[in-house]
Motif scaffolding. Sequence first.
Motif, mmCIF file in Angstrom:
data_model
loop_
_atom_site.group_PDB
_atom_site.id
_atom_site.type_symbol
_atom_site.label_atom_id
_atom_site.label_comp_id
_atom_site.label_asym_id
_atom_site.label_seq_id
_atom_site.Cartn_x
_atom_site.Cartn_y
_atom_site.Cartn_z
ATOM 1 N N ASP A 282 0.828 -1.206 0.000
ATOM 2 C CA ASP A 282 0.000 0.000 0.000
ATOM 3 C C ASP A 282 0.863 1.257 0.000
ATOM 4 O OD1 ASP A 282 -2.292 -1.524 0.008
ATOM 5 O OD2 ASP A 282 -2.538 -1.453 2.196
ATOM 6 N N ALA A 283 1.937 1.235 0.784
ATOM 7 C CA ALA A 283 2.826 2.393 0.830
ATOM 8 C C ALA A 283 3.511 2.601 -0.519
ATOM 9 C CB ALA A 283 3.868 2.214 1.932
ATOM 10 N N VAL A 284 3.906 1.514 -1.170
ATOM 11 C CA VAL A 284 4.527 1.612 -2.491
ATOM 12 C C VAL A 284 3.539 2.216 -3.489
ATOM 13 C CG1 VAL A 284 5.380 0.279 -4.452
ATOM 14 C CG2 VAL A 284 6.185 -0.244 -2.147
ATOM 15 N N ARG A 285 2.297 1.733 -3.464
ATOM 16 C CA ARG A 285 1.278 2.232 -4.391
ATOM 17 C C ARG A 285 1.087 3.738 -4.229
ATOM 18 N NH1 ARG A 285 -3.093 -0.010 -7.151
ATOM 19 N NH2 ARG A 285 -2.515 -2.068 -6.368
ATOM 20 N N GLU A 286 0.985 4.196 -3.002
ATOM 21 C CA GLU A 286 0.759 5.618 -2.772
ATOM 22 C C GLU A 286 1.984 6.457 -3.117
ATOM 23 O OE1 GLU A 286 -2.201 6.963 -2.306
ATOM 24 O OE2 GLU A 286 -2.742 4.865 -2.647
ATOM 25 N N THR A 287 3.173 5.871 -2.931
ATOM 26 C CA THR A 287 4.399 6.611 -3.249
ATOM 27 C C THR A 287 4.536 6.839 -4.753
ATOM 28 O OG1 THR A 287 5.540 5.697 -1.317
ATOM 29 C CG2 THR A 287 6.922 6.603 -3.080
ATOM 30 N N VAL A 288 4.202 5.838 -5.538
ATOM 31 C CA VAL A 288 4.427 5.941 -6.988
ATOM 32 C C VAL A 288 3.227 6.512 -7.731
ATOM 33 C CG1 VAL A 288 5.984 3.970 -6.873
ATOM 34 C CG2 VAL A 288 3.609 3.607 -7.599
ATOM 35 N N ARG A 289 2.069 6.594 -7.058
ATOM 36 C CA ARG A 289 0.846 6.971 -7.766
ATOM 37 C C ARG A 289 0.987 8.309 -8.513
ATOM 38 N NH1 ARG A 289 -4.418 5.571 -7.463
ATOM 39 N NH2 ARG A 289 -4.044 4.284 -5.622
ATOM 40 N N ARG A 290 1.350 9.366 -7.792
ATOM 41 C CA ARG A 290 1.358 10.684 -8.439
ATOM 42 C C ARG A 290 2.361 10.775 -9.589
ATOM 43 N NH1 ARG A 290 1.182 16.184 -5.073
ATOM 44 N NH2 ARG A 290 -0.940 15.361 -4.808
ATOM 45 N N PRO A 291 3.642 10.393 -9.388
ATOM 46 C CA PRO A 291 4.577 10.497 -10.522
ATOM 47 C C PRO A 291 4.208 9.590 -11.693
ATOM 48 C CG PRO A 291 5.612 9.405 -8.640
ATOM 49 C CD PRO A 291 4.337 9.985 -8.149
ATOM 50 N N PHE A 292 3.636 8.412 -11.394
ATOM 51 C CA PHE A 292 3.280 7.509 -12.489
ATOM 52 C C PHE A 292 2.061 8.030 -13.244
ATOM 53 C CE2 PHE A 292 2.394 2.960 -13.972
ATOM 54 C CZ PHE A 292 3.453 2.996 -14.880
ATOM 55 N N ASP B 189 -13.830 11.957 -30.102
ATOM 56 C CA ASP B 189 -13.123 12.994 -29.367
ATOM 57 C C ASP B 189 -12.148 12.383 -28.371
ATOM 58 O OD1 ASP B 189 -14.530 14.916 -30.696
ATOM 59 O OD2 ASP B 189 -16.066 15.131 -29.142
ATOM 60 N N GLU B 190 -11.047 13.089 -28.134
ATOM 61 C CA GLU B 190 -10.091 12.651 -27.133
ATOM 62 C C GLU B 190 -10.655 12.939 -25.744
ATOM 63 O OE1 GLU B 190 -7.238 10.977 -27.564
ATOM 64 O OE2 GLU B 190 -7.831 10.884 -29.664
ATOM 65 N N PRO B 191 -10.409 12.076 -24.773
ATOM 66 C CA PRO B 191 -10.929 12.307 -23.423
ATOM 67 C C PRO B 191 -10.279 13.522 -22.781
ATOM 68 C CG PRO B 191 -9.398 10.460 -23.446
ATOM 69 C CD PRO B 191 -9.642 10.828 -24.871
ATOM 70 N N VAL B 192 -11.064 14.282 -22.046
ATOM 71 C CA VAL B 192 -10.568 15.476 -21.352
ATOM 72 C C VAL B 192 -11.203 15.523 -19.980
ATOM 73 C CG1 VAL B 192 -10.151 16.825 -23.446
ATOM 74 C CG2 VAL B 192 -12.398 16.902 -22.343
ATOM 75 N N GLY B 193 -10.661 16.359 -19.100
ATOM 76 C CA GLY B 193 -11.254 16.608 -17.802
ATOM 77 C C GLY B 193 -11.412 15.360 -16.968
ATOM 78 N N ALA B 194 -12.622 15.191 -16.397
ATOM 79 C CA ALA B 194 -12.893 14.064 -15.515
ATOM 80 C C ALA B 194 -12.748 12.734 -16.254
ATOM 81 C CB ALA B 194 -14.293 14.192 -14.928
ATOM 82 N N GLU B 195 -13.111 12.723 -17.547
ATOM 83 C CA GLU B 195 -12.987 11.501 -18.338
ATOM 84 C C GLU B 195 -11.520 11.082 -18.462
ATOM 85 O OE1 GLU B 195 -13.599 11.415 -22.785
ATOM 86 O OE2 GLU B 195 -15.468 10.463 -22.147
ATOM 87 N N LEU B 196 -10.649 12.067 -18.708
ATOM 88 C CA LEU B 196 -9.217 11.777 -18.813
ATOM 89 C C LEU B 196 -8.673 11.296 -17.474
ATOM 90 C CD1 LEU B 196 -6.517 11.782 -20.323
ATOM 91 C CD2 LEU B 196 -6.284 14.210 -19.736
ATOM 92 N N ASP B 197 -9.085 11.961 -16.394
ATOM 93 C CA ASP B 197 -8.608 11.559 -15.064
ATOM 94 C C ASP B 197 -8.998 10.118 -14.759
ATOM 95 O OD1 ASP B 197 -7.478 14.026 -14.637
ATOM 96 O OD2 ASP B 197 -9.212 14.833 -13.542
ATOM 97 N N ALA C 149 -5.614 3.313 -16.264
ATOM 98 C CA ALA C 149 -4.333 2.904 -16.854
ATOM 99 C C ALA C 149 -3.301 2.673 -15.758
ATOM 100 C CB ALA C 149 -3.848 3.964 -17.839
ATOM 101 N N PHE C 150 -3.321 3.512 -14.721
ATOM 102 C CA PHE C 150 -2.380 3.342 -13.619
ATOM 103 C C PHE C 150 -2.543 1.974 -12.971
ATOM 104 C CE2 PHE C 150 -1.852 3.426 -8.986
ATOM 105 C CZ PHE C 150 -0.487 3.659 -8.904
ATOM 106 N N GLU C 151 -3.792 1.598 -12.670
ATOM 107 C CA GLU C 151 -4.031 0.314 -12.025
ATOM 108 C C GLU C 151 -3.570 -0.837 -12.919
ATOM 109 O OE1 GLU C 151 -4.892 -0.168 -8.989
ATOM 110 O OE2 GLU C 151 -5.178 1.965 -8.570
#
Length: 224
Positions: free
Chosen positions: A137-147, A182-190, A196-198
């Motif tokens: 869990d700590a690893v996941r939270e550490t890498v989440r933002r940069p990844f 259309d390309e995803p933007v905003g909340a859809e992109l997030d 994709a991260f998961e």
Amino acid sequence: ALSFASGWHADDFVLAPENFAERHRIFRERIDLIRRLWRGETIQRRNGNGDEVEVRLSPRPAQSELPFWITAAGNPETYRLAGEMGAGLLTNLLGQTFAELAKKIALYREAWRKAGHKPGGSQVALMMHTFVGRSPDAVRETVRRPFLEYLKNSTDLIKRARWEFPAFKPNANGDDRVANGDEPVGAELDALVAYAFERYFTTSGLFGTPQGCLEKIDQLASIG
């Protein structure tokens, strides 16, 4: 050792589009030219005035042959090309599964063997985002933002993940693209980037505890 990307720069497409169809032949010729110079050969080239001049490397390299690597993402032909040319292979797991990578490595080594290169000399290097810690869990939270930031800036990876994302699953008519394109933007992109991260966190990186990472390394070793 030198590493050559299998992709091409913008000027190859825009300023010299005639090179695209012959890109593999041109690539081979350019690498062959560098290898000949490395071996100590002298070649003839035209200078800026159109005059023939002799070109050679000086001082001579300590190695008799130039070790070089070709980077490959998912195109099987690039793996085959690297094997035929006797190059090392630099690749990654983003956008391809273990099983898919295993098939491409086998293709690379078969091409190496058929080309008559030194037995056992083929080498595959796998680039993996890596972070190892005591707690998953700590690893996941550490890498989440940069990844997440990395994924947002990696258009190809987002496009690959997009068509696996539930919101873009094929509809009842069998279409595999959204209607408006259309390309995803905003909340859809997030939401897409989070998905994709998961996916990439669990399948394509070396994240987690030492034991968990060793298990993935053993899997990689089993496919060569």
